[in-house]
Design a protein around this motif. Structure first.
Motif, mmCIF file in Angstrom:
data_model
loop_
_atom_site.group_PDB
_atom_site.id
_atom_site.type_symbol
_atom_site.label_atom_id
_atom_site.label_comp_id
_atom_site.label_asym_id
_atom_site.label_seq_id
_atom_site.Cartn_x
_atom_site.Cartn_y
_atom_site.Cartn_z
ATOM 1 N N VAL A 85 -9.393 13.029 12.424
ATOM 2 C CA VAL A 85 -9.496 14.487 12.576
ATOM 3 C C VAL A 85 -8.122 15.118 12.767
ATOM 4 N N GLY A 86 -7.309 14.519 13.600
ATOM 5 C CA GLY A 86 -6.024 15.100 13.967
ATOM 6 C C GLY A 86 -5.012 15.174 12.848
ATOM 7 N N GLU A 87 -5.276 14.488 11.752
ATOM 8 C CA GLU A 87 -4.324 14.498 10.632
ATOM 9 C C GLU A 87 -4.702 15.514 9.561
ATOM 10 N N TYR A 88 -5.728 16.297 9.821
ATOM 11 C CA TYR A 88 -6.097 17.361 8.902
ATOM 12 C C TYR A 88 -5.475 18.671 9.371
ATOM 13 N N ILE A 89 -4.854 19.350 8.416
ATOM 14 C CA ILE A 89 -4.029 20.515 8.749
ATOM 15 C C ILE A 89 -4.841 21.796 8.700
ATOM 16 N N TYR A 90 -5.639 21.930 7.665
ATOM 17 C CA TYR A 90 -6.390 23.162 7.441
ATOM 18 C C TYR A 90 -7.880 22.878 7.511
#
Length: 125
Positions: free
Chosen positions: A109-114
């Protein structure tokens, strides 16, 4: 300004099918791994599926075990659109479904920007 807009969520009976869509704007869609996540009431947001960028070869996909064989992720770069085909739906699939964009091929989850605003999927028994 980046926008991800999901649609297609609705109330459906167990065993039914839905296709979710996510239209992206304000970013170079083809340059991002795109993912679907979901969040049920009282639970953490969880990974559902992701699909890689298209570096001239075939797409890579990853799907969480609980939906393998039932859900399929796909993308149409010409339309800046991400899809999630959901078959054989179960009551435990009930959640808000979010699409998201990442520079990495990842389920984290934390590596998704938008992120989009989500679309509600409710599966009745």
């Amino acid at each position: 300004q980046v926008q991800l807009v999901e649609s297609g969520g609705e109330l459906v009976q167990a065993g039914g099918s839905l296709r979710l869509s996510c239209v992206a704007s304000g970013l170079t869609f083809s340059a991002y791994t795109m993912g679907w996540f979901r969040q049920a009431p009282g639970k953490e947001r969880e990974f559902v599926a992701c699909i890689s960028r298209f570096p001239g070869g075939t797409y890579d996909t990853d799907t969480t075990d609980s939906v393998k064989g039932r859900f399929t992720i796909d993308r149409d770069n010409a339309k800046n659109t991400l899809y999630l085909q959901m078959n054989s739906l179960k009551p435990e699939d009930t959640a808000v479904y979010y699409c998201a964009a990442s520079k990495s091929f990842t389920s984290k989850v934390g590596e998704y920007i938008y992120w989009g605003q989500g679309t509600q999927v409710t599966v009745s028994s």
